[in-house]
Design an enzyme around this catalytic site. Structure first.
Site, PDB file in Angstrom:
ATOM      1  N   HIS A  46       0.860  -1.010   0.420  1.00 19.09           N
ATOM      2  CA  HIS A  46       0.308   0.204  -0.262  1.00 19.09           C
ATOM      3  C   HIS A  46       0.928   1.410  -0.163  1.00 19.09           C
ATOM      4  O   HIS A  46       0.681   2.556  -0.558  1.00 19.09           O
ATOM      5  CB  HIS A  46      -1.148  -0.187   1.059  1.00 19.09           C
ATOM      6  CG  HIS A  46      -1.795   0.651   0.738  1.00 19.09           C
ATOM      7  ND1 HIS A  46      -3.185   0.774   0.232  1.00 19.09           N
ATOM      8  CD2 HIS A  46      -2.265   2.652   1.598  1.00 19.09           C
ATOM      9  CE1 HIS A  46      -3.602   1.603   0.530  1.00 19.09           C
ATOM     10  NE2 HIS A  46      -3.773   2.245   1.622  1.00 19.09           N
ATOM     11  N   HIS A  92     -10.244   2.129  -1.530  1.00 18.07           N
ATOM     12  CA  HIS A  92     -10.360   1.711   0.060  1.00 18.07           C
ATOM     13  C   HIS A  92     -11.523   0.609  -0.431  1.00 18.07           C
ATOM     14  O   HIS A  92     -12.700  -0.004   0.265  1.00 18.07           O
ATOM     15  CB  HIS A  92     -11.305   2.546   0.448  1.00 18.07           C
ATOM     16  CG  HIS A  92     -10.900   3.479   1.647  1.00 18.07           C
ATOM     17  ND1 HIS A  92     -11.428   3.708   2.861  1.00 18.07           N
ATOM     18  CD2 HIS A  92      -9.366   3.754   1.700  1.00 18.07           C
ATOM     19  CE1 HIS A  92     -10.260   4.139   3.895  1.00 18.07           C
ATOM     20  NE2 HIS A  92      -9.368   3.474   3.109  1.00 18.07           N
TER      21      HIS A  92
END
Length: 747
Positions: A46, A92
């Protein structure tokens, strides 16, 4: 904790044992637990992009329109007259799978902070959403939660949600995708960047207090989803849009007052990621006192303070000599404002706690995660599906019923039940409401210009052929912008894939990146930034199920005059319908391969993805824009999912008018391929003066075909003599089929 026990627990920090050993080797000593956790977060996929960054060298990232390319909070393009547009898309996904309302809401909040961190005022949000089986209770739970989360945050902060896309497919059943794109306007002189500036600069924390929400979020988002993921709710952040509104106004006021040397959102990996990225850009070191971090919970320890992903927090670096002025301005907005550290002339990332140094790491070590170039191998099953002979697929007896069935598929059907929950008119910049055209259009107040934006991807194409499917997503985005009258400028991408350790998934990622790169070069739309979301897969029985690879493309464009634009609705009877991009020398769409029709009616995901002719794609963009800007059409619609027949029906439904179309395809073309095949680079326009439009298209060398005309009678009639097709469906039936499906899913 001993060094051996830390190594044994490397996985809890998001590190492999090999990565832990590399970290220790580079550090030259054994780390403490906090240092290991910080490196685990910064080396996560990430934050560190360790499986994807090596591929990004293929992307074109520069051009005269690019004011800020990859590497900052968001990309920025020049639209003229001293104006720039900051834009970016982020995912998300994992948080929304676990806690859909807060997962989606904080996705909106995070991307908005990226925009105003560039000095731009956010003025639009688009969302690209992917869900599983629409009949599943879990899908309904996720759809309603995600839509509520986006609506809650966007409506409360006062930024309109103006467009997007929604897809339903079983591969997203347990792993939905929530990709959010935001745009903001700025004057060139207000462009801000995320740097620490110079030695001696203060590091100022501003915004909400730090809590324990979002702990481990970066690592959580860099692993597969599993049944245990439902226990990871603390990794999902909790958002407060009203606090974000204060933070937005305060940050923009500070930037415009010339008080800020650098600004950075606290996103994934919280305080650590934001500050060490800023230090790395400046090639300097920092020391911060964790005792000074504002907290909202008792007894928080350094690891929590460093890695909390509490929302609505920023790091600002004041211009030297303007520290007090910045503090005074921020305090006016009733925000927590604390100087927590200083920029120093070394290369270390140092943190103190209760007077002791608890972290002392090289800044470069944190920001230079190991990079992996893996071997990609195409799945034999997918290759077999792509090469499947479709000649034996039976032709349906009632093609009108097929058209109704496609219009009622939730992926194609009206998204009004979703977008009516969003305030799409707040700020009064929205010129074209959601669903009325192929892209969102917003005015630039005080200027004749407009800004257009779209998000696009057909995951079925990418599943069967990742190179062609990804290139097609870029080309479709460009067509969608052209269909409202906007010149495409640049893209942001959101690369959603499965586990890159699986060779067949890494192959998809490799091929998709190259497809995007080649299409962006051909269409002059540089990549200004984006997001990578890997490990989008879940366990089903004994099998790992990866999502369909989904490289979502967000593209922005500019309208020189926002009053000169087009929408998809038919506007008057007696107009001529033209199909731009029709290649007479190659015939009509002659394949049902990879189509929504083949999946919906025959239950097959198979066949060749229609080839993408990038030269033709550019000509279609140019031709569409030429007709709109010459005043020859104000009606344009891209042919995409469902093919020609669905596109014509959508135009008729939107305009409340009928149409008569006759297709002169040769008898060798299947009727279902002619109506529902998804060949690329096709746009339908309605024109008053067919001769003038034809002359303009001939001048540009763009092939086209005359389809028929618009009529008052509320009926869509499509004939294809060589195929013995005469399809005629009344407008009310089409409208009902298209409008009803999502009403049953939302509510």
């Amino acid at each position: 904790m001993t060094s051996q026990s830390l190594r044994d627990q490397a996985a809890t920090f998001g590190l492999t044992t090999e990565e832990y050993d590399l970290f220790v080797s580079q550090l030259g000593r054994e780390p403490n637990a906090l240092e290991a956790a910080i490196v685990g977060a910064m080396w996560s996929e990430h934050c560190g992009y360790k499986n994807s960054r090596p591929l990004f060298r293929a992307f074109p990232t520069t051009g005269p329109q690019v004011l800020q390319g990859p590497g900052e909070n968001a990309g920025v393009v020049d639209i003229g007259d001293g104006w720039g547009v900051a834009f970016k898309m982020e995912s998300h996904n994992h948080p929304s799978a676990v806690e859909p309302v807060q997962g989606a809401a904080t996705g909106v909040g995070g991307i908005l902070r990226d925009i105003f961190a560039m000095g731009a005022r956010p003025f639009a949000v688009l969302d690209s959403l992917r869900f599983g089986n629409p009949d599943s209770p879990r899908t309904r739970f996720l759809v309603n939660g995600v839509v509520d989360g986006i609506a809650h945050y966007g409506n409360a902060i006062g930024v309109p949600t103006v467009g997007g896309e929604v897809t339903f497919h079983p591969s997203y059943q347990e792993n939905p995708l929530v990709n959010v794109m935001a745009l903001g306007l700025l004057r060139h002189e207000d462009l801000a960047t995320g740097t620490m500036g110079e030695v001696g600069n203060q590091i100022v924390y501003v915004g909400s207090k730090t809590g324990r929400d979002g702990l481990g979020g970066a690592v959580f988002s860099s692993a597969d989803l599993s049944a245990a993921s439902q226990a990871d709710r603390p990794a999902v952040q909790v958002g407060d849009p009203f606090m974000e509104k204060l933070l937005l106004e305060a940050t923009l006021e500070a930037i415009q007052a010339g008080l800020v040397a650098g600004v950075q959102d606290m996103g994934a990996a919280g305080l650590v990621s934001s500050t060490c990225e800023m230090a790395y850009r400046a090639s300097l070191g920092i020391t911060m006192d964790l005792d000074k971090v504002p907290t909202r919970e008792e007894g928080m320890v350094p690891m929590e303070l460093c890695l909390s992903e509490s929302q609505e927090r920023m790091i600002l670096v004041p211009v030297p000599g303007k520290e007090q002025a910045l503090h005074d301005l921020l305090a006016k907005w009733e925000l927590d404002v604390v100087t927590i550290g200083e920029v120093e002339a070394h290369d270390r990332y140092r943190l103190t706690w209760k007077g002791e140094v608890v972290c002392d790491l090289p800044v470069a070590l944190l920001n230079e995660a190991p990079k992996y170039t893996r071997e990609g191998v195409e799945s034999a099953d997918i290759r077999a599906a792509r090469e499947r002979d479709l000649s034996g697929v039976p032709l349906p007896g009632d093609l009108g019923a097929v058209l109704l069935e496609l219009l009622s598929h939730p992926t194609i059907a009206s998204k009004r039940p979703i977008f009516e929950r969003y305030d799409h008119q707040v700020m009064t910049n929205t010129v074209v409401v959601p669903g009325a055209a192929d892209a969102a259009v917003l005015r630039v107040k005080g200027s004749p210009m407009g800004v257009a934006a779209t998000s696009d991807c057909n995951p079925r194409f990418v599943q069967l052929d990742p190179y062609a499917g990804a290139a097609a997503a870029v080309a479709e985005a460009a067509r969608n912008l052209a269909c409202v009258g906007a010149t495409p400028l640049a893209i942001t991408d959101n690369l959603n894939f499965g586990n890159p350790h699986r060779p067949e998934v890494y192959y998809q990622l490799q091929q998709a990146v190259q497809g995007i790169a080649d299409a962006c070069r051909a269409l002059n739309t540089p990549v200004t930034g984006g997001n990578v979301s890997l490990y989008n897969q879940y366990t089903e029985g004994d099998h790992k199920v990866a999502i369909h690879p989904t490289p979502t493309i967000g593209m922005v464009g500019v309208l020189p005059d926002v009053t000169v634009r087009a929408s998809l609705n038919l506007k008057a009877a007696g107009q001529t319908l033209l199909l731009l991009g029709h290649r007479a020398e190659k015939g009509w769409s002659d394949s049902i391969g990879a189509s929504q029709y083949l999946e919906t009616v025959h239950g097959l995901e198979a066949g060749q993805v229609p080839p993408v002719d990038l030269d033709l794609a550019q000509k279609v963009v140019d031709g569409t824009l030429a007709l709109i800007r010459a005043g020859l059409t104000d009606t344009a619609h891209d042919c995409a999912e469902g093919g020609l027949a669905v596109a014509l029906a959508e135009m008729a439904i939107a305009g409340g008018l009928g149409l008569n179309v006759s297709l002169d395809a040769p008898a060798s073309v299947r009727a279902d391929a002619l109506l529902f095949g998804e060949a690329h680079s096709r746009v339908i326009v309605a024109v008053e003066d067919a001769a003038a439009a034809g002359a303009k298209l001939d001048e540009l060398g763009l092939p086209y075909a005359v389809l028929g005309e618009t009529v008052e009678a509320p009926k869509v009639t499509i004939a294809a003599p060589a195929q013995h097709v005469h399809l005629s469906v009344n407008l009310e039936s089409l409208k009902t089929a298209w409008e009803e499906p999502l009403k049953g899913i939302l509510g």
